[in-house]
Motif scaffolding. Sequence first.
Motif, short mmCIF file in Angstrom:
data_model
loop_
_atom_site.label_atom_id
_atom_site.label_comp_id
_atom_site.label_asym_id
_atom_site.label_seq_id
_atom_site.Cartn_x
_atom_site.Cartn_y
_atom_site.Cartn_z
N UNK A 207 -104.08 -20.51 -100.12
CA UNK A 207 -104.35 -19.57 -101.06
C UNK A 207 -103.42 -18.29 -101.29
N UNK A 208 -102.93 -17.91 -100.17
CA UNK A 208 -102.34 -16.58 -100.10
C UNK A 208 -103.23 -15.44 -99.70
N UNK A 209 -104.02 -15.84 -98.86
CA UNK A 209 -105.21 -14.79 -98.40
C UNK A 209 -104.48 -13.74 -97.51
N UNK A 210 -103.46 -14.08 -96.79
CA UNK A 210 -102.85 -13.44 -95.81
C UNK A 210 -102.28 -12.18 -96.84
N UNK A 214 -102.50 -8.02 -96.58
CA UNK A 214 -101.40 -7.10 -96.32
C UNK A 214 -101.44 -6.09 -97.63
N UNK A 215 -101.72 -6.64 -98.79
CA UNK A 215 -101.77 -5.84 -100.02
C UNK A 215 -102.73 -4.73 -99.98
N UNK A 216 -103.91 -5.22 -99.43
CA UNK A 216 -104.98 -4.15 -99.59
C UNK A 216 -104.89 -3.05 -98.49
N UNK A 217 -104.24 -3.47 -97.42
CA UNK A 217 -103.97 -2.67 -96.10
C UNK A 217 -102.69 -1.82 -96.55
N UNK A 218 -101.90 -2.14 -97.27
CA UNK A 218 -100.47 -1.45 -97.64
C UNK A 218 -99.70 -1.48 -96.55
N UNK A 280 -91.19 -7.63 -95.71
CA UNK A 280 -91.30 -7.53 -97.18
C UNK A 280 -92.43 -6.53 -97.47
N UNK A 281 -91.97 -5.42 -98.04
CA UNK A 281 -92.95 -4.12 -98.23
C UNK A 281 -93.82 -4.32 -99.34
N UNK A 282 -95.02 -4.00 -99.33
CA UNK A 282 -96.13 -4.00 -100.28
C UNK A 282 -96.39 -2.57 -100.71
N UNK A 283 -96.16 -1.64 -100.05
CA UNK A 283 -96.50 -0.07 -100.45
C UNK A 283 -96.07 0.00 -102.02
N UNK A 284 -95.24 -0.57 -102.40
CA UNK A 284 -94.76 -0.38 -103.89
C UNK A 284 -95.53 -1.22 -105.11
N UNK A 285 -96.39 -1.89 -104.59
CA UNK A 285 -97.38 -2.79 -105.39
C UNK A 285 -98.54 -1.89 -105.75
N UNK A 286 -98.80 -2.17 -107.21
CA UNK A 286 -100.08 -1.41 -107.57
C UNK A 286 -101.39 -1.51 -106.81
N UNK A 287 -102.39 -0.84 -106.64
CA UNK A 287 -103.57 -1.03 -106.05
C UNK A 287 -104.36 -2.33 -106.42
N UNK A 288 -104.25 -2.66 -107.74
CA UNK A 288 -105.22 -4.03 -108.17
C UNK A 288 -103.99 -5.13 -107.95
N UNK A 289 -102.90 -5.24 -107.25
CA UNK A 289 -102.10 -6.41 -107.03
C UNK A 289 -102.72 -7.35 -106.07
N UNK A 290 -103.62 -7.01 -105.29
CA UNK A 290 -104.43 -7.96 -104.53
C UNK A 290 -105.29 -8.74 -105.24
N UNK A 291 -105.66 -8.43 -106.36
CA UNK A 291 -106.56 -9.32 -107.38
C UNK A 291 -105.62 -9.98 -108.44
N UNK A 292 -104.20 -10.22 -108.21
CA UNK A 292 -103.56 -10.59 -109.36
C UNK A 292 -103.12 -12.25 -108.72
N UNK A 293 -103.49 -13.38 -109.07
CA UNK A 293 -103.30 -14.56 -108.28
C UNK A 293 -101.85 -15.04 -108.60
N UNK A 294 -101.45 -14.78 -109.80
CA UNK A 294 -100.05 -15.05 -109.78
C UNK A 294 -98.93 -14.27 -108.73
N UNK A 295 -99.24 -13.20 -108.48
CA UNK A 295 -98.53 -12.31 -107.66
C UNK A 295 -98.89 -12.81 -106.29
N UNK A 296 -100.09 -13.25 -105.98
CA UNK A 296 -100.22 -13.75 -104.62
C UNK A 296 -99.45 -15.10 -104.43
#
Length: 323
Positions: A207-210, A214-218, A280-296
């Motif tokens: 389900x994209x947990x990894x 990565x998004x939470x740890x940036x 694939x860089x994740x720093x540009x994603x907003x803080x709430x990105x890790x909670x967006x299932x579509x983005x996951x």
Amino acid sequence: MADAKVIPIGPIGEGGGRRSRDEEEPAGEASLTALAGKVAERQAGGLDQALARSFAFLRRRLTGDYEVDDFGFDQDLTDEVLLRLLRPMFERYFRVEVRGIENVPAEGGALIVANHSGTLPWDGLMLQVAVRDRHPAERHLRLLGADLVFQLPMINELARKAGHTLACAEDAQELLERGELVGVMPEGFKGLGKPFSDRYKLQRFGRGGFVATALRARVPIVPCSIVGAEEIYPMVGNSRVLARLFGLPYFPVTPTFPWLGPLGAVPLPTKWTIQFGEPLETRDQPPEAAEDPMLMFQLTDQVRETIQHTLYKLLVARRSVFF
């Protein structure tokens, strides 16, 4: 006029005379002796260094002069024993070719995502050696393992000491935030135990947990494709009865196992390639990105497709399974 007698002319010696072949041999023997002496000296020096390193390791173990982190990782034991045991398999048996190692960051946290296959997890171990030995910074890879790994008596202890930890989001995030390289194989047992007919066809990545971790740890996500592991144990069958009996996710049947007993557990000497893709860089994603299932879903699919496409490219370029 009488025919002139032809006299063979030998090499020119000292004083303008000629030297026979017998007179040349001592010089040749001397050069060979000198070369043999240099080789012996080099081997003796290497042996001395190996012995000194072994004694230093034993001294550290006896005096307790080594560290183990709170995950159980014993870097001294990993470098001096575990990786040394794996290197012959990496360098001589599987002859692993590593590409794109420059895509793995030299410092800071990063998540390496790889395909999983081969019936037994040799691919994870070879990936660990590849990062340690081929990366200029000689980084350690902290692999995330399934529950079963940490339920087996001896395997559990060795896995912990080698830096592996349970595949849970909390542990992975903590390691990434510490600046560690973390390795994950999202296919899990679905990839490891798939039949030979499905080789190099990626299974579901969950389900994209990894990605969320990565998004939470940036930290960047580095896709990794491994070719060669699929053929070490061609799994032509799965005994579900024996799997349930032994509490395993599958019980492999190969052309050599279980028919040849323990000998059937020897992997075939296939030629491997491990390729690290662009991160694939994740720093540009907003803080709430890790909670967006579509983005996951989108990022997970992007990583999976990158690995699958690279696998196809490597397979097309491969000359042979064994060479």
